[in-house]
Design an enzyme around this catalytic site. Structure first.
Site, PDB file in Angstrom:
ATOM      1  N   TRP A  75       0.830  -1.206   0.000  1.00 16.53           N
ATOM      2  CA  TRP A  75       0.000   0.000   0.000  1.00 16.53           C
ATOM      3  C   TRP A  75       0.868   1.262   0.000  1.00 16.53           C
ATOM      4  CZ3 TRP A  75      -0.443   4.056   3.486  1.00 16.53           C
ATOM      5  CH2 TRP A  75      -1.531   4.915   3.300  1.00 16.53           C
ATOM      6  N   HIS A  76       2.016   1.179   0.667  1.00 19.75           N
ATOM      7  CA  HIS A  76       2.884   2.354   0.772  1.00 19.75           C
ATOM      8  C   HIS A  76       3.610   2.668  -0.526  1.00 19.75           C
ATOM      9  CE1 HIS A  76       2.296   1.799   5.122  1.00 19.75           C
ATOM     10  NE2 HIS A  76       2.588   3.074   5.195  1.00 19.75           N
ATOM     11  N   GLY A  77       3.699   1.717  -1.413  1.00 19.66           N
ATOM     12  CA  GLY A  77       4.353   2.037  -2.675  1.00 19.66           C
ATOM     13  C   GLY A  77       4.955   0.820  -3.352  1.00 19.66           C
TER      14      GLY A  77
END
Length: 474
Positions: free
Chosen positions: A320-322
């Protein structure tokens, strides 16, 4: 439009003024107009994405509800799957296409070209918020919103659109749509929260960022102690940056009489990693718990499945963060830290909101627990901050070298002092909703405003070099 700018303060002041001037029945429309003005200020080219997510989830939620009412559960499930594929499909294509191309090239020695893809502002946050709404309608936790314009406000509400907190429709919608009378206490509470958010962002995060960037930019030539210092300062940078944004968002919403959920609860005072995740980015952690972990079986299944579910949650959290293997490794790292607690059934030891309640200092055991948990989190943030796994590995190897004991402070002395001040203030105020909640204890408005003005003076004259919010890229 930066949240820590005079332009943003002017924007908020005007929006609050208009909100309370117009007839109550039009207040939600005022919020919608200002929310889209705010989002448009970030770039007209991004609006199509949020409109797509809004219209897809609004329309499909109605279809899900209609299918369920007609007794066709299979059709409702099919509509749900379609909505989730469209919503998360858009997010996946935008965020992870180049990541997949890079890995295919490396794995199969191919030479596929990457794509120039826009990363719309706040896409991860509003995708999760709108998808949560769709699932809530499917599970009959709330009714589908019939008015697409009202639903658009739920998705785009400007204080939280870029970095959360991720809202739940059942908790937030009625607050957005119902009228609110002007109340001085909302203005006071909102102002306090915004001011504290400015302090954490501009004094803590931005001052730490200057030293962190210097250390990371030449980490190969730094001593182990300096690299530890870099990890420590980044640990406070990301906290001041992200929780500072959350405070500003919650404070802005409070000005309108709207209560957003708490997103950080003094996480660096946690006594184990499980407690840390109950206190850090609470809106995302609870989203994963309610919409993925529990549907997978949660903790009410065999231990092997509980372990599987935990790894799934943390790997997804990393993704989700990247699109970077460091984020995935960071997720796996935290899942591994969870394992001893899960296997020994100690993952819910510390569920009380207040640590060492009513005491000035923690016990020796609590102090050791907090320090060890903080250090483990710090190591994780080094992985998170690194550009790739090779850099993370090299950074940590150099950190845990004999030069770790070569004590020196070539960078970030001032930032360290600010971090210490932050820790002391937050420890003393840990029983409060936020550290600047002083309106009940300090009755004198003269003294209270004296504290406010001192804090404003500190922010204006001691702020670090302005830096973008870290989570804007997610």
């Amino acid at each position: 439009m930066s949240l820590v700018s005079n332009l943003f303060l002017l924007f908020v002041a005007v929006s609050v003024l208009v909100y309370y001037i117009v007839p109550h029945k039009f207040q939600w429309l005022v919020l919608l107009c200002f929310s889209y003005i705010y989002y448009l200020a970030g770039g007209v080219r991004y609006v199509g994405f949020i409109l797509f997510s809004t219209l897809v989830t609004w329309g499909i939620a109605l279809a899900v509800e209609k299918a369920e009412a007609g007794g066709s559960h299979k059709s409702a499930r099919n509509f749900l799957v379609l909505g989730l594929i469209l919503n998360f499909g858009m997010l996946g294509v935008i965020k992870y296409t180049n990541f997949m191309i890079e890995n295919l090239n490396a794995l199969f020695h191919m030479n596929l070209r990457g794509m120039e893809i826009l990363l719309p502002l706040g896409i991860s946050f509003y995708t999760f918020q709108s998808s949560g709404y769709l699932l809530d309608v499917y599970w009959k936790r709330c009714e589908a919103e019939k008015n697409p314009v009202k639903y658009a406000l739920f998705v785009s509400f400007f204080p939280q659109i870029l970095q959360g907190p991720i809202g739940r429709y059942s908790r937030l919608a009625h607050q957005l749509y119902e009228p609110h009378k002007f109340e001085g206490k909302n203005i006071t509470r909102g102002f306090e929260r915004i001011l504290w958010g400015f302090f954490k962002k501009m004094i803590i995060a931005d001052n730490c960022a200057m030293a962190v960037n210097e250390i990371w930019g030449s980490y190969q030539y730094q001593s182990g102690f300096t690299l530890l210092l870099g990890g420590l300062l980044f640990t406070f940078q990301i906290y001041g940056d992200f929780s500072g944004y959350s405070d500003i968002a919650i404070g802005c919403a409070r000005l309108f009489g709207i209560d957003l959920m708490k997103n950080f609860n003094y996480p660096y005072f946690s006594r184990d990693i499980s407690e840390f995740w109950r206190r850090w980015h609470i809106s995302l952690s609870t989203w994963f718990r309610d919409y993925i972990y529990i549907p997978l079986g949660g903790s009410r299944c065999k231990k092997t499945k509980i372990i599987r579910n935990t790894f799934i949650i943390f790997i997804i959290s990393g993704l989700w963060h990247g699109a970077n293997w460091t984020f995935i490794l960071w997720g796996i790292y935290h899942a591994l830290l969870f394992m001893p607690l899960l296997l020994l059934n100690k993952n819910r030891r510390y569920t009380k909101n207040v640590i060492a309640e009513g005491k000035l200092l923690p016990s020796f055991k609590e102090a050791v627990q907090m320090f060890s948990t903080f250090f483990l989190v710090l190591i994780g943030w080094i992985i998170f901050r690194s550009n790739d796994i090779g850099e993370a590995s090299d950074y940590l190897a150099r950190l845990f070298s004999p030069s770790l004991f070569e004590v020196s402070f070539p960078h970030g002395k001032r930032a360290l002092i600010y971090c210490l001040v932050l820790l002391i203030i937050e420890w003393m105020q840990r029983e409060k909703e936020h550290a600047l909640q002083i309106n009940k204890e300090i009755k004198s408005p003269v003294v209270r405003w004296g504290i406010y003005y001192i804090l404003i003076f500190i922010i204006v004259f001691l702020q670090g070099t302005p830096a973008d919010f870290i989570y804007f890229q997610f």
